[in-house]
Design a protein around this motif. Structure first.
Motif, PDB file in Angstrom:
ATOM      1  N   PRO A  40       0.835  -1.196   0.000  1.00  0.00           N
ATOM      2  CA  PRO A  40       0.000   0.000   0.000  1.00  0.00           C
ATOM      3  C   PRO A  40       0.871   1.247   0.000  1.00  0.00           C
TER       4      PRO A  40
ATOM      5  N   VAL B 129      -3.623   6.615  -0.184  1.00  0.00           N
ATOM      6  CA  VAL B 129      -5.052   6.473   0.068  1.00  0.00           C
ATOM      7  C   VAL B 129      -5.719   7.823  -0.167  1.00  0.00           C
TER       8      VAL B 129
ATOM      9  N   TRP C 295     -13.053   5.423   1.247  1.00  0.00           N
ATOM     10  CA  TRP C 295     -11.608   5.491   1.104  1.00  0.00           C
ATOM     11  C   TRP C 295     -11.143   4.456   0.093  1.00  0.00           C
TER      12      TRP C 295
ATOM     13  N   LEU D 126      -7.699   2.519  -1.304  1.00  0.00           N
ATOM     14  CA  LEU D 126      -6.293   2.192  -1.060  1.00  0.00           C
ATOM     15  C   LEU D 126      -5.606   1.868  -2.377  1.00  0.00           C
TER      16      LEU D 126
ATOM     17  N   TYR E 202      -1.318   6.499   7.717  1.00  0.00           N
ATOM     18  CA  TYR E 202      -1.784   5.153   7.391  1.00  0.00           C
ATOM     19  C   TYR E 202      -1.008   4.122   8.209  1.00  0.00           C
TER      20      TYR E 202
ATOM     21  N   ALA F 223      -4.212  -2.148   6.432  1.00  0.00           N
ATOM     22  CA  ALA F 223      -5.451  -2.291   5.672  1.00  0.00           C
ATOM     23  C   ALA F 223      -5.835  -3.760   5.584  1.00  0.00           C
TER      24      ALA F 223
ATOM     25  N   VAL G 229      -9.324   0.659   5.783  1.00  0.00           N
ATOM     26  CA  VAL G 229      -8.062   1.362   5.984  1.00  0.00           C
ATOM     27  C   VAL G 229      -7.944   1.788   7.446  1.00  0.00           C
TER      28      VAL G 229
END
Length: 272
Positions: A9, A12, A70, A72, A137, A140, A210
């Protein structure tokens, strides 16, 4: 920050009808500040934590009626090649690879069980400028009703290893189906996959949850509720930290976690 490895990731963002309302909400709950809207990119507005880019918000495109959520993004060295892998693995491209000026190239896709995600091939915009710290972040998880389909897809598209979390004797983990994907070895986990059980109403589609890091989970929950958000799960202690699942006042799901409050032993895991 260094380039993110393929499948990790890396960014986002979320689309909100009321962008100013979203900025007020996340400023208080996560401590974010916001830059200027980039008119050349649909008024895309970056969020910052202690001056470092951590996310972005954007209004919907004219005529669009998508719910607030959201999204990702996973890192890719070649978005076009990843798009072909997505299609061959049974996924759907919702947006073909699109170059975003000198910033990079993006695409949007849906894995076969229904969860939506993005892919980002970086240019000038590398992605998160901090991860796993307060306001940034943290983690996730893909929530799906068809875990076999989702697991097969993600491992075909990205170079993931996988381990299954063993429920053990913990009654709270009985019947849980949870897999952790890693990149470059099991010591580098990047994504979780959770099977949606009967506790999820049938109308809730598969999605990517997330997690954002906060210094105090309970305080973040209280602030979210004060601004019209809703608590759906927690706060709960875990070996990973104290966490809670929420939706903001516009219905976008997210979670908060205080990783300094980790309690209990890490679960045992087995290779998949």
């Amino acid at each position: 920050m260094a380039e993110f490895p393929e499948g990790a990731p890396c960014w986002v963002d979320a689309m909100f009808k009321d962008v100013e309302g979203a900025k007020t909400f996340y400023s208080d709950v996560l401590g974010w500040t916001f830059g200027d809207a980039q008119s050349d990119y649909g008024n895309y507005t970056q969020a910052y934590s202690e001056g470092k880019a951590v996310a972005a918000v954007v209004p919907p495109m004219p005529g669009a009626d998508a719910p607030s959520q959201w999204c990702l993004y996973f890192a890719s060295p070649d978005a076009a090649a990843t798009a072909e892998k997505i299609k061959s693995a049974g996924g759907d491209l919702m947006m073909e690879p699109m170059q975003v000026g000198s910033l990079g190239t993006m695409l949007l896709a849906k894995e076969p069980s229904g969860a939506v995600f993005g892919v980002w091939q970086s240019g000038e915009h590398k992605g998160f400028e901090k991860v796993g710290e307060s306001g940034a972040y943290a983690w996730a998880e893909v929530y799906t009703r068809d875990p076999d389909k989702a697991d097969s897809f993600f491992r075909k598209v990205f170079p993931y290893g996988a381990q299954r979390v063993e429920p053990g004797d913990d009654p709270e983990m009985a019947g849980m189906d949870f897999v952790i994907f890693s990149v470059g070895g099991k010591e580098n986990p990047v994504l979780g996959r959770m099977k949606m059980g009967d506790e999820f109403p049938p109308g809730i589609p598969p999605y990517v949850q997330v997690y954002f890091s906060v210094p105090d989970c309970d305080e973040a929950v209280a602030k979210a509720k004060k601004h019209g958000g809703a608590l759906h799960f927690g706060p709960m202690d875990s070996p990973y930290g104290r966490f809670a699942a929420l939706t903001d006042q516009q219905g976008a799901a997210f979670a908060v976690i205080d990783m300094s409050k980790a309690t209990g032993d890490m679960p045992k895991m087995s290779d998949v």
